[in-house]
Design an enzyme around this catalytic site. Sequence first.
Site, PDB file in Angstrom:
ATOM      1  N   CYS A   1      32.102  60.925  22.360  1.00 56.27           N
ATOM      2  CA  CYS A   1      33.223  60.759  23.296  1.00 56.27           C
ATOM      3  C   CYS A   1      32.716  60.601  24.736  1.00 56.27           C
ATOM      4  CB  CYS A   1      34.136  61.974  23.190  1.00 56.27           C
ATOM      5  SG  CYS A   1      35.335  62.147  24.515  1.00 56.27           S
TER       6      CYS A   1
ATOM      7  N   CYS B   1      33.551  63.568  26.935  1.00 56.52           N
ATOM      8  CA  CYS B   1      32.681  64.719  26.650  1.00 56.52           C
ATOM      9  C   CYS B   1      31.309  64.507  27.276  1.00 56.52           C
ATOM     10  CB  CYS B   1      32.535  64.931  25.139  1.00 56.52           C
ATOM     11  SG  CYS B   1      34.094  65.383  24.322  1.00 56.52           S
TER      12      CYS B   1
END
Length: 154
Positions: free
Chosen positions: A60, A63
């Site tokens: 991600c 992230c």
Amino acid sequence: MKGDHHRSLITSVLLISSILLSTLMHDSKAEVITLTETTFTDKVNEKDTAWFIKFCVPWCKHCKNLGSLWEDLGKTMEGEDEIEVGEVDRGTNKPLCSKVKIGSYPTFKVFYNGEEVARYRGTKDVEAMRTFVLEETEKAAAATSAQIEGDKDL
């Protein structure tokens, strides 16, 4: 004989180096505890302990953009009694993330005595997150104390 002594010395140096390296690697990330499906429930159910947990997926971009934020928070929180900083990788713990209703990543939640007490939605900086988890832990501890006092009155 000289060769045996030399091999023994090399073996000893390698063993000590391995132990030191292992210790350094363990200590550098010890502030953030990786939780899995098998450890999550036991850890978040620890009595009078708050867990501030990041749920993430390695691929991600949001992230990844956190960089070292979570480790920095873990180091900052290291001296706080009864507050632990953890992380769950959704890639290897999908059923757990479903169970605690994680729908987007990263997600940050506070658990106290096994119960989810708050979700963090503020700015992604160490001081804001530190303040949040301290306040939420204090509220949760006070609510638990009030409940125990109420139960005594019955």
